[in-house]
Design a protein around this motif. Sequence first.
Motif, PDB file in Angstrom:
ATOM      1  N   HIS A  19       0.807  -1.226   0.000  1.00  6.57           N
ATOM      2  CA  HIS A  19       0.000   0.000   0.000  1.00  6.57           C
ATOM      3  C   HIS A  19       0.837   1.273   0.000  1.00  6.57           C
ATOM      4  O   HIS A  19       0.403   2.285  -0.547  1.00  6.57           O
ATOM      5  CB  HIS A  19      -1.026  -0.001   1.143  1.00  6.57           C
ATOM      6  CG  HIS A  19      -0.496   0.407   2.469  1.00  6.57           C
ATOM      7  ND1 HIS A  19       0.259  -0.433   3.268  1.00  6.57           N
ATOM      8  CD2 HIS A  19      -0.608   1.572   3.139  1.00  6.57           C
ATOM      9  CE1 HIS A  19       0.589   0.201   4.373  1.00  6.57           C
ATOM     10  NE2 HIS A  19       0.071   1.426   4.334  1.00  6.57           N
ATOM     11  N   ASP A  20       2.023   1.256   0.560  1.00  9.88           N
ATOM     12  CA  ASP A  20       2.872   2.459   0.603  1.00  9.88           C
ATOM     13  C   ASP A  20       4.109   2.364  -0.278  1.00  9.88           C
ATOM     14  O   ASP A  20       5.022   3.182  -0.154  1.00  9.88           O
ATOM     15  CB  ASP A  20       3.291   2.753   2.049  1.00  9.88           C
ATOM     16  CG  ASP A  20       2.237   3.509   2.839  1.00  9.88           C
ATOM     17  OD1 ASP A  20       1.219   3.928   2.248  1.00  9.88           O
ATOM     18  OD2 ASP A  20       2.436   3.695   4.056  1.00  9.88           O
ATOM     19  N   VAL A  21       4.143   1.404  -1.190  1.00  7.15           N
ATOM     20  CA  VAL A  21       5.326   1.236  -2.039  1.00  7.15           C
ATOM     21  C   VAL A  21       5.601   2.489  -2.875  1.00  7.15           C
ATOM     22  O   VAL A  21       6.740   2.761  -3.248  1.00  7.15           O
ATOM     23  CB  VAL A  21       5.215  -0.040  -2.911  1.00  7.15           C
ATOM     24  CG1 VAL A  21       4.246   0.146  -4.074  1.00  7.15           C
ATOM     25  CG2 VAL A  21       6.589  -0.470  -3.407  1.00  7.15           C
ATOM     26  N   GLY A  22       4.580   3.301  -3.113  1.00  9.70           N
ATOM     27  CA  GLY A  22       4.752   4.539  -3.875  1.00  9.70           C
ATOM     28  C   GLY A  22       5.612   5.576  -3.177  1.00  9.70           C
ATOM     29  O   GLY A  22       5.988   6.581  -3.779  1.00  9.70           O
ATOM     30  N   TYR A  23       5.950   5.358  -1.919  1.00 11.35           N
ATOM     31  CA  TYR A  23       6.886   6.242  -1.212  1.00 11.35           C
ATOM     32  C   TYR A  23       8.344   5.946  -1.578  1.00 11.35           C
ATOM     33  O   TYR A  23       9.230   6.726  -1.247  1.00 11.35           O
ATOM     34  CB  TYR A  23       6.733   6.107   0.305  1.00 11.35           C
ATOM     35  CG  TYR A  23       5.581   6.871   0.890  1.00 11.35           C
ATOM     36  CD1 TYR A  23       5.558   8.260   0.888  1.00 11.35           C
ATOM     37  CD2 TYR A  23       4.517   6.204   1.483  1.00 11.35           C
ATOM     38  CE1 TYR A  23       4.503   8.966   1.454  1.00 11.35           C
ATOM     39  CE2 TYR A  23       3.456   6.896   2.050  1.00 11.35           C
ATOM     40  CZ  TYR A  23       3.463   8.276   2.034  1.00 11.35           C
ATOM     41  OH  TYR A  23       2.413   8.966   2.597  1.00 11.35           O
ATOM     42  N   ALA A  24       8.595   4.812  -2.186  1.00 11.14           N
ATOM     43  CA  ALA A  24       9.975   4.451  -2.551  1.00 11.14           C
ATOM     44  C   ALA A  24      10.541   5.512  -3.487  1.00 11.14           C
ATOM     45  O   ALA A  24       9.913   5.838  -4.504  1.00 11.14           O
ATOM     46  CB  ALA A  24      10.001   3.086  -3.214  1.00 11.14           C
ATOM     47  N   PRO A  25      11.689   6.077  -3.155  1.00 11.81           N
ATOM     48  CA  PRO A  25      12.239   7.172  -3.969  1.00 11.81           C
ATOM     49  C   PRO A  25      12.355   6.837  -5.452  1.00 11.81           C
ATOM     50  O   PRO A  25      12.109   7.699  -6.299  1.00 11.81           O
ATOM     51  CB  PRO A  25      13.618   7.425  -3.345  1.00 11.81           C
ATOM     52  CG  PRO A  25      13.462   6.979  -1.926  1.00 11.81           C
ATOM     53  CD  PRO A  25      12.510   5.805  -1.976  1.00 11.81           C
ATOM     54  N   ASP A  26      12.663   5.585  -5.777  1.00 11.33           N
ATOM     55  CA  ASP A  26      12.820   5.220  -7.189  1.00 11.33           C
ATOM     56  C   ASP A  26      11.494   5.064  -7.924  1.00 11.33           C
ATOM     57  O   ASP A  26      11.483   4.908  -9.147  1.00 11.33           O
ATOM     58  CB  ASP A  26      13.658   3.946  -7.327  1.00 11.33           C
ATOM     59  CG  ASP A  26      13.062   2.743  -6.612  1.00 11.33           C
ATOM     60  OD1 ASP A  26      12.490   2.908  -5.510  1.00 11.33           O
ATOM     61  OD2 ASP A  26      13.166   1.626  -7.142  1.00 11.33           O
ATOM     62  N   LEU A  27      10.380   5.139  -7.214  1.00 14.95           N
ATOM     63  CA  LEU A  27       9.066   4.995  -7.850  1.00 14.95           C
ATOM     64  C   LEU A  27       8.279   6.297  -7.921  1.00 14.95           C
ATOM     65  O   LEU A  27       7.212   6.342  -8.517  1.00 14.95           O
ATOM     66  CB  LEU A  27       8.235   3.942  -7.104  1.00 14.95           C
ATOM     67  CG  LEU A  27       8.844   2.543  -7.027  1.00 14.95           C
ATOM     68  CD1 LEU A  27       7.916   1.613  -6.265  1.00 14.95           C
ATOM     69  CD2 LEU A  27       9.151   1.999  -8.411  1.00 14.95           C
ATOM     70  N   VAL A  28       8.800   7.354  -7.306  1.00 16.38           N
ATOM     71  CA  VAL A  28       8.075   8.621  -7.258  1.00 16.38           C
ATOM     72  C   VAL A  28       8.014   9.254  -8.642  1.00 16.38           C
ATOM     73  O   VAL A  28       9.039   9.478  -9.287  1.00 16.38           O
ATOM     74  CB  VAL A  28       8.726   9.590  -6.243  1.00 16.38           C
ATOM     75  CG1 VAL A  28       8.072  10.965  -6.320  1.00 16.38           C
ATOM     76  CG2 VAL A  28       8.622   9.025  -4.832  1.00 16.38           C
ATOM     77  N   ALA A  29       6.793   9.519  -9.088  1.00 16.04           N
ATOM     78  CA  ALA A  29       6.567  10.217 -10.364  1.00 16.04           C
ATOM     79  C   ALA A  29       5.642  11.415 -10.149  1.00 16.04           C
ATOM     80  O   ALA A  29       5.933  12.509 -10.603  1.00 16.04           O
ATOM     81  CB  ALA A  29       5.982   9.268 -11.412  1.00 16.04           C
TER      82      ALA A  29
END
Length: 186
Positions: free
Chosen positions: A57-67
């Motif tokens: 649920h919070d994987v979108g916080y990963a710096p390499d995934l931020v768009a």
Amino acid sequence: MEPNGLPAWAEKHAAAHLADLGARWQHVRGVARQAQRISQALAPEDRPYLVAAAWLHDVGYAPDLVATAFHPIDGARHVHSLGQERLAGLVAYHSSARWEAEALGLSDELAAFPREDSATSDALTYCDMTTSPTGQRVTLADRLAEITERYGAEHLVVQCLQRAHDHLVGIVQRTEERLRAAGVPE
């Protein structure tokens, strides 16, 4: 992928992206523990999806995934790219994502994902909104108070949570009713 393999896959995937993020990783692990505990209140076919979504649920916080800098959409895009459509929808719409996306002008981006109105989506939001940043179980009121203290009352996240308050209370009530009906201890 076989649904029963989703939780282990999601845990490994989440760890690869979030394990270095301190409190965020503690929170995710707590949400996953909570999901595992309450999954017995769901239909057997939905249980692995809840636990996997809790890990992601919070994987979108990963710096390499931020768009977009909005973690539900960034996470959902990533999960979708891995071929997990249902999980992507659960990640996209967890907690107050609809209200935040609207406030950020990202409603169209959010609408790219299927919105699931189900016991499973309720359970994911329940787990997120009853788990502290350090992974401990808390009440919804305590979680909202902690978020307000962390961000400040004027912050967009806090304002969106206030708009979503009745929705979140309803989710907690429905999920707790399901837990009682299934005999899952609180």
